[in-house]
Design a protein around this motif. Sequence first.
Motif, PDB file in Angstrom:
ATOM      1  N   CYS A   1     -11.332  22.515  20.737  1.00 56.42           N
ATOM      2  CA  CYS A   1     -11.444  21.059  20.638  1.00 56.42           C
ATOM      3  C   CYS A   1     -11.111  20.606  19.228  1.00 56.42           C
ATOM      4  O   CYS A   1     -11.195  21.381  18.275  1.00 56.42           O
ATOM      5  CB  CYS A   1     -12.865  20.593  20.979  1.00 56.42           C
ATOM      6  N   PHE A   2     -10.734  19.359  19.138  1.00 57.63           N
ATOM      7  CA  PHE A   2     -10.491  18.726  17.845  1.00 57.63           C
ATOM      8  C   PHE A   2     -11.527  17.627  17.656  1.00 57.63           C
ATOM      9  O   PHE A   2     -11.762  16.839  18.573  1.00 57.63           O
ATOM     10  CB  PHE A   2      -9.108  18.070  17.775  1.00 57.63           C
ATOM     11  N   TYR A   3     -12.097  17.600  16.481  1.00 58.73           N
ATOM     12  CA  TYR A   3     -12.894  16.454  16.074  1.00 58.73           C
ATOM     13  C   TYR A   3     -11.928  15.561  15.303  1.00 58.73           C
ATOM     14  O   TYR A   3     -11.299  16.003  14.342  1.00 58.73           O
ATOM     15  CB  TYR A   3     -14.072  16.888  15.183  1.00 58.73           C
ATOM     16  N   ILE A   4     -11.770  14.325  15.732  1.00 60.47           N
ATOM     17  CA  ILE A   4     -10.767  13.432  15.157  1.00 60.47           C
ATOM     18  C   ILE A   4     -11.448  12.200  14.570  1.00 60.47           C
ATOM     19  O   ILE A   4     -12.302  11.588  15.212  1.00 60.47           O
ATOM     20  CB  ILE A   4      -9.736  13.008  16.220  1.00 60.47           C
ATOM     21  N   ARG A   5     -11.046  11.872  13.362  1.00 61.51           N
ATOM     22  CA  ARG A   5     -11.521  10.661  12.694  1.00 61.51           C
ATOM     23  C   ARG A   5     -10.298   9.894  12.234  1.00 61.51           C
ATOM     24  O   ARG A   5      -9.417  10.455  11.574  1.00 61.51           O
ATOM     25  CB  ARG A   5     -12.389  11.017  11.500  1.00 61.51           C
ATOM     26  N   ILE A   6     -10.237   8.616  12.586  1.00 63.58           N
ATOM     27  CA  ILE A   6      -9.149   7.754  12.137  1.00 63.58           C
ATOM     28  C   ILE A   6      -9.765   6.559  11.411  1.00 63.58           C
ATOM     29  O   ILE A   6     -10.554   5.815  11.991  1.00 63.58           O
ATOM     30  CB  ILE A   6      -8.265   7.264  13.301  1.00 63.58           C
ATOM     31  N   ILE A   7      -9.404   6.421  10.155  1.00 63.43           N
ATOM     32  CA  ILE A   7      -9.878   5.311   9.332  1.00 63.43           C
ATOM     33  C   ILE A   7      -8.730   4.316   9.225  1.00 63.43           C
ATOM     34  O   ILE A   7      -7.616   4.681   8.836  1.00 63.43           O
ATOM     35  CB  ILE A   7     -10.279   5.798   7.926  1.00 63.43           C
ATOM     36  N   ASP A   8      -8.991   3.071   9.578  1.00 63.52           N
ATOM     37  CA  ASP A   8      -7.972   2.026   9.490  1.00 63.52           C
ATOM     38  C   ASP A   8      -7.716   1.716   8.014  1.00 63.52           C
ATOM     39  O   ASP A   8      -8.609   1.267   7.303  1.00 63.52           O
ATOM     40  CB  ASP A   8      -8.435   0.766  10.223  1.00 63.52           C
ATOM     41  N   ILE A   9      -6.487   1.991   7.557  1.00 65.24           N
ATOM     42  CA  ILE A   9      -6.117   1.745   6.156  1.00 65.24           C
ATOM     43  C   ILE A   9      -5.017   0.688   6.064  1.00 65.24           C
ATOM     44  O   ILE A   9      -4.278   0.641   5.084  1.00 65.24           O
ATOM     45  CB  ILE A   9      -5.688   3.052   5.452  1.00 65.24           C
ATOM     46  N   SER A  10      -4.938  -0.175   7.059  1.00 66.14           N
ATOM     47  CA  SER A  10      -3.896  -1.199   7.088  1.00 66.14           C
ATOM     48  C   SER A  10      -3.956  -2.119   5.879  1.00 66.14           C
ATOM     49  O   SER A  10      -2.918  -2.457   5.297  1.00 66.14           O
ATOM     50  CB  SER A  10      -3.995  -2.030   8.362  1.00 66.14           C
ATOM     51  N   VAL A  11      -5.157  -2.527   5.471  1.00 63.33           N
ATOM     52  CA  VAL A  11      -5.302  -3.424   4.320  1.00 63.33           C
ATOM     53  C   VAL A  11      -4.809  -2.726   3.061  1.00 63.33           C
ATOM     54  O   VAL A  11      -4.078  -3.312   2.252  1.00 63.33           O
ATOM     55  CB  VAL A  11      -6.772  -3.897   4.165  1.00 63.33           C
ATOM     56  N   GLN A  12      -5.161  -1.465   2.885  1.00 65.99           N
ATOM     57  CA  GLN A  12      -4.718  -0.695   1.725  1.00 65.99           C
ATOM     58  C   GLN A  12      -3.194  -0.577   1.713  1.00 65.99           C
ATOM     59  O   GLN A  12      -2.560  -0.754   0.674  1.00 65.99           O
ATOM     60  CB  GLN A  12      -5.352   0.699   1.753  1.00 65.99           C
ATOM     61  N   LYS A  13      -2.590  -0.283   2.869  1.00 66.03           N
ATOM     62  CA  LYS A  13      -1.139  -0.157   2.961  1.00 66.03           C
ATOM     63  C   LYS A  13      -0.453  -1.484   2.643  1.00 66.03           C
ATOM     64  O   LYS A  13       0.579  -1.513   1.988  1.00 66.03           O
ATOM     65  CB  LYS A  13      -0.717   0.328   4.355  1.00 66.03           C
ATOM     66  N   LEU A  14      -1.032  -2.599   3.111  1.00 64.62           N
ATOM     67  CA  LEU A  14      -0.479  -3.914   2.827  1.00 64.62           C
ATOM     68  C   LEU A  14      -0.526  -4.194   1.331  1.00 64.62           C
ATOM     69  O   LEU A  14       0.456  -4.672   0.748  1.00 64.62           O
ATOM     70  CB  LEU A  14      -1.240  -4.992   3.598  1.00 64.62           C
ATOM     71  N   GLN A  15      -1.641  -3.865   0.692  1.00 63.38           N
ATOM     72  CA  GLN A  15      -1.760  -4.067  -0.752  1.00 63.38           C
ATOM     73  C   GLN A  15      -0.766  -3.204  -1.516  1.00 63.38           C
ATOM     74  O   GLN A  15      -0.157  -3.653  -2.486  1.00 63.38           O
ATOM     75  CB  GLN A  15      -3.191  -3.785  -1.212  1.00 63.38           C
ATOM     76  N   GLU A  16      -0.571  -1.960  -1.089  1.00 59.58           N
ATOM     77  CA  GLU A  16       0.409  -1.086  -1.729  1.00 59.58           C
ATOM     78  C   GLU A  16       1.810  -1.679  -1.614  1.00 59.58           C
ATOM     79  O   GLU A  16       2.585  -1.646  -2.570  1.00 59.58           O
ATOM     80  CB  GLU A  16       0.384   0.310  -1.091  1.00 59.58           C
ATOM     81  N   GLN A  17       2.135  -2.223  -0.445  1.00 64.02           N
ATOM     82  CA  GLN A  17       3.454  -2.820  -0.243  1.00 64.02           C
ATOM     83  C   GLN A  17       3.627  -4.064  -1.105  1.00 64.02           C
ATOM     84  O   GLN A  17       4.695  -4.280  -1.675  1.00 64.02           O
ATOM     85  CB  GLN A  17       3.684  -3.165   1.233  1.00 64.02           C
ATOM     86  N   LEU A  18       2.579  -4.868  -1.228  1.00 61.56           N
ATOM     87  CA  LEU A  18       2.650  -6.059  -2.082  1.00 61.56           C
ATOM     88  C   LEU A  18       2.889  -5.668  -3.539  1.00 61.56           C
ATOM     89  O   LEU A  18       3.678  -6.314  -4.240  1.00 61.56           O
ATOM     90  CB  LEU A  18       1.375  -6.894  -1.951  1.00 61.56           C
ATOM     91  N   ILE A  19       2.225  -4.613  -3.987  1.00 59.65           N
ATOM     92  CA  ILE A  19       2.426  -4.133  -5.361  1.00 59.65           C
ATOM     93  C   ILE A  19       3.854  -3.639  -5.544  1.00 59.65           C
ATOM     94  O   ILE A  19       4.506  -3.955  -6.549  1.00 59.65           O
ATOM     95  CB  ILE A  19       1.400  -3.027  -5.707  1.00 59.65           C
ATOM     96  N   LYS A  20       4.377  -2.896  -4.583  1.00 58.49           N
ATOM     97  CA  LYS A  20       5.767  -2.412  -4.668  1.00 58.49           C
ATOM     98  C   LYS A  20       6.743  -3.578  -4.707  1.00 58.49           C
ATOM     99  O   LYS A  20       7.719  -3.557  -5.464  1.00 58.49           O
ATOM    100  CB  LYS A  20       6.099  -1.500  -3.482  1.00 58.49           C
ATOM    101  N   ASP A  21       6.480  -4.612  -3.893  1.00 60.42           N
ATOM    102  CA  ASP A  21       7.352  -5.791  -3.887  1.00 60.42           C
ATOM    103  C   ASP A  21       7.330  -6.487  -5.242  1.00 60.42           C
ATOM    104  O   ASP A  21       8.376  -6.902  -5.756  1.00 60.42           O
ATOM    105  CB  ASP A  21       6.936  -6.774  -2.788  1.00 60.42           C
ATOM    106  N   GLU A  22       6.138  -6.622  -5.835  1.00 59.26           N
ATOM    107  CA  GLU A  22       6.018  -7.262  -7.152  1.00 59.26           C
ATOM    108  C   GLU A  22       6.722  -6.437  -8.221  1.00 59.26           C
ATOM    109  O   GLU A  22       7.389  -6.983  -9.104  1.00 59.26           O
ATOM    110  CB  GLU A  22       4.547  -7.477  -7.523  1.00 59.26           C
ATOM    111  N   GLU A  23       6.586  -5.120  -8.152  1.00 58.57           N
ATOM    112  CA  GLU A  23       7.266  -4.249  -9.103  1.00 58.57           C
ATOM    113  C   GLU A  23       8.780  -4.389  -8.977  1.00 58.57           C
ATOM    114  O   GLU A  23       9.493  -4.431  -9.982  1.00 58.57           O
ATOM    115  CB  GLU A  23       6.857  -2.785  -8.892  1.00 58.57           C
ATOM    116  N   SER A  24       9.270  -4.484  -7.769  1.00 57.83           N
ATOM    117  CA  SER A  24      10.713  -4.648  -7.543  1.00 57.83           C
ATOM    118  C   SER A  24      11.207  -5.974  -8.109  1.00 57.83           C
ATOM    119  O   SER A  24      12.275  -6.038  -8.726  1.00 57.83           O
ATOM    120  CB  SER A  24      11.044  -4.576  -6.057  1.00 57.83           C
TER     121      SER A  24
END
Length: 175
Positions: A99-122
Amino acid sequence: ILEDSQSLLGVYDVVLKKFIYLNRAGLDMLQVADIEDYIIKYPNEFLDEKASNQAFQNIINHLQSEHTFNDEILFKNWNGDEFWGNIQVSKFENEKHLCFYIRIIDISVQKLQEQLIKDEESRFEALFMHSAIGIIMVNKVGEIVLSNHYADILFGYSAGELKGQQLDILIPKNV
């Protein structure tokens, strides 16, 4: 404890090839009522069949040499909304079933913030590098850390040649 978590927590029976437990947060994340509803709505798990089989095989291969698997994956819920999740998988045996014990943490907000930072850097890089004036950035000790194309031409240097130099090399010396 499992039901109090804000993350998807589940137990996947590898032999039966199905989840035998999903907590309430996981059911909500995937937008299903219960485990039976999950099986009906997600016959190929979270992704399309080909991707799901490949992802599953990657996890199996990794778990043969390691005890845990960790990755960031783009998932889809029942409504088709995509969300980024950090998936953590550990293996264990339950009544001689792998069996697998599976944990999924929603990191959508973190990914959105990372993308916003990349856009600003660009945007910053585009403004800095293509400006019609010479711009030089220095650190606290007067070392040049960045110069744009126009500044390089203005002072007679090639691209990147000023980086690491002291700002003093650009200031005329009194004779």
